[in-house]
Design an enzyme around this catalytic site. Structure first.
Site, short mmCIF file in Angstrom:
data_model
loop_
_atom_site.label_atom_id
_atom_site.label_comp_id
_atom_site.label_asym_id
_atom_site.label_seq_id
_atom_site.Cartn_x
_atom_site.Cartn_y
_atom_site.Cartn_z
N PHE A 73 0.83 -1.21 0.00
CA PHE A 73 0.00 0.00 0.00
C PHE A 73 0.86 1.26 0.00
O PHE A 73 0.57 2.22 -0.73
CB PHE A 73 -0.94 0.00 1.21
CG PHE A 73 -2.24 -0.71 0.98
CD1 PHE A 73 -3.32 -0.05 0.44
CD2 PHE A 73 -2.37 -2.05 1.28
CE1 PHE A 73 -4.52 -0.70 0.21
CE2 PHE A 73 -3.56 -2.73 1.06
CZ PHE A 73 -4.64 -2.05 0.52
N ALA A 104 2.24 1.79 -3.49
CA ALA A 104 1.23 2.26 -4.45
C ALA A 104 0.78 3.68 -4.15
O ALA A 104 0.48 4.46 -5.07
CB ALA A 104 0.03 1.32 -4.44
N GLU A 105 0.73 4.05 -2.87
CA GLU A 105 0.21 5.35 -2.47
C GLU A 105 1.21 6.49 -2.68
O GLU A 105 0.89 7.52 -3.25
CB GLU A 105 -0.22 5.32 -1.00
CG GLU A 105 -1.51 4.56 -0.74
CD GLU A 105 -2.72 5.27 -1.31
OE1 GLU A 105 -2.68 6.50 -1.45
OE2 GLU A 105 -3.70 4.58 -1.63
N SER A 106 2.42 6.31 -2.20
CA SER A 106 3.37 7.43 -2.19
C SER A 106 4.74 7.09 -2.74
O SER A 106 5.61 7.97 -2.80
CB SER A 106 3.55 7.94 -0.75
OG SER A 106 4.17 6.92 0.04
N TYR A 145 -5.16 0.39 -9.52
CA TYR A 145 -4.65 0.42 -8.15
C TYR A 145 -4.79 -0.96 -7.50
O TYR A 145 -3.86 -1.45 -6.86
CB TYR A 145 -5.41 1.47 -7.35
CG TYR A 145 -4.98 1.63 -5.92
CD1 TYR A 145 -3.96 2.51 -5.58
CD2 TYR A 145 -5.59 0.90 -4.90
CE1 TYR A 145 -3.56 2.67 -4.26
CE2 TYR A 145 -5.19 1.06 -3.58
CZ TYR A 145 -4.18 1.93 -3.27
OH TYR A 145 -3.79 2.08 -1.95
#
Length: 336
Positions: free
Chosen positions: A209, A212-214, A299
């Site tokens: 996560f 994928a997020e930052s 995503y």
């Protein structure tokens, strides 16, 4: 001398036929909307569907809808738009909705069209927003063209454990060793490995996560205002007790608290948890699965790849009651 018309065999019968058509009542000349064909939903795809393939379906559909370089075939066009719409193509969602609203060669269905306009509007398609404002909130369940494609063929055939009395069956799979992201900073990896078990989370899933997020940027800030390593929105940060979302430790703990909550709410379904983290749990409930947004579908794929393809994760049922729509969203192979 014979007239020219008299020398043409069948001339009078042809004139009579034309007169009969012109004299017939208007209802006999124009087919009703119910006479128009209703396109069938395409079957599930085989193999990975990449964005280029989705775009190809849309371009082919546009050519068939308008007769560009080939004969018009609105039914085939609608089927291809539907195919692309399921993978989150906003323009295909809009075009199919337009066909259904205006009876462009297919049977009119404003209920389905409203859902399709809504999906396109939720992805920022301005024309869809304007039309949806006039149509109002979609009613009833979303059409098949917006439901999550069935892509996990392996899970569908996975053996089930014997069902203990009073407990739901669980999939039996050997544990998967998931490699860590190559660019994960060692300090973040150590912190996640230490803290994630406190939230009943697999460190590999949490790192997936964060990646994928930052992409492990603690100062990341999205155009929508999401902050930090786990891209917490201000309301999510407040909801899970994060006072300073720019602080890396608070950000990670807040993100893991949210993941723990989502795991309980969606009963350990990694696909639904990933979709909800990206698009919100209400969107997942509304579409009974991954929302038909291109960004969210991609995503979810990233999270699943980062977690070694695993689709189930243990969850703490004491955190929150599962979604009231849980039974509607459960896969058929988990209902046996």
């Amino acid at each position: 001398m014979k007239t020219a018309s008299a020398t043409l065999p069948g001339h009078r019968s042809l004139l009579a036929a034309v007169w009969m058509v012109l004299a017939a009542p208007s209802w006999a000349q124009v087919p009703t909307l119910e006479d128009l064909p209703r396109p069938a939903t395409p079957p599930p795809e085989i193999g990975l569907v990449v964005p280029a393939k989705v775009q190809g379906w849309r371009l082919e559909a546009q050519a068939l809808e308008h007769g560009e370089g080939q004969l018009r075939d609105p039914v085939r066009a609608a089927q291809l738009y539907c195919r692309a719409a399921r993978y989150g193509d906003a323009e295909s969602q809009f075009n199919l909705a337009w066909m259904l609203t205006n009876s462009r060669g297919v049977q009119r269905d404003e209920a389905q069209a409203a859902h399709l306009f809504a999906a396109a509007a939720e992805q920022g398609f301005e024309q869809a927003k304007n039309i949806l404002a006039r149509m109002g909130t979609p009613q009833g369940p979303p059409p098949a063209c917006l439901l999550q494609p069935d892509e996990d063929a392996v899970a569908a055939t996975a053996p089930l454990a014997k069902k203990p009395p009073g407990r739901a069956p669980t999939l039996q799979r050997p544990p998967v060793a998931v490699p860590l992201p190559a660019n994960a900073p060692p300090a973040i990896v150590r912190f996640v490995q230490l803290v994630a078990p406190d939230y009943k989370l697999d460190p590999a899933l949490v790192l997936s996560f964060i990646s994928a997020e930052s992409n492990f940027d603690s100062q990341a800030l999205s155009p929508k205002g999401a902050m930090g390593l786990m891209q917490l929105m201000p309301d999510t940060a407040t909801r899970f007790g994060v006072r300073n979302a720019k602080d890396a430790v608070q950000n990670l703990r807040g993100g893991m608290a949210y993941l723990r909550w989502l795991m309980a709410y969606f009963q350990g379904d990694v696909t639904l948890v990933a979709a909800a983290y990206n698009a919100g749990e209400r969107a997942v409930e509304r579409y009974l699965g991954v929302p038909p947004y291109a960004e969210t579908r991609l995503y979810v794929l990233k999270i699943r790849v980062g977690f070694g393809g695993q689709t189930q994760h243990p969850f703490d049922a004491s955190v929150v009651q599962p979604t009231p729509r849980a039974l509607l969203m459960r896969k058929p192979w988990l209902q046996r």
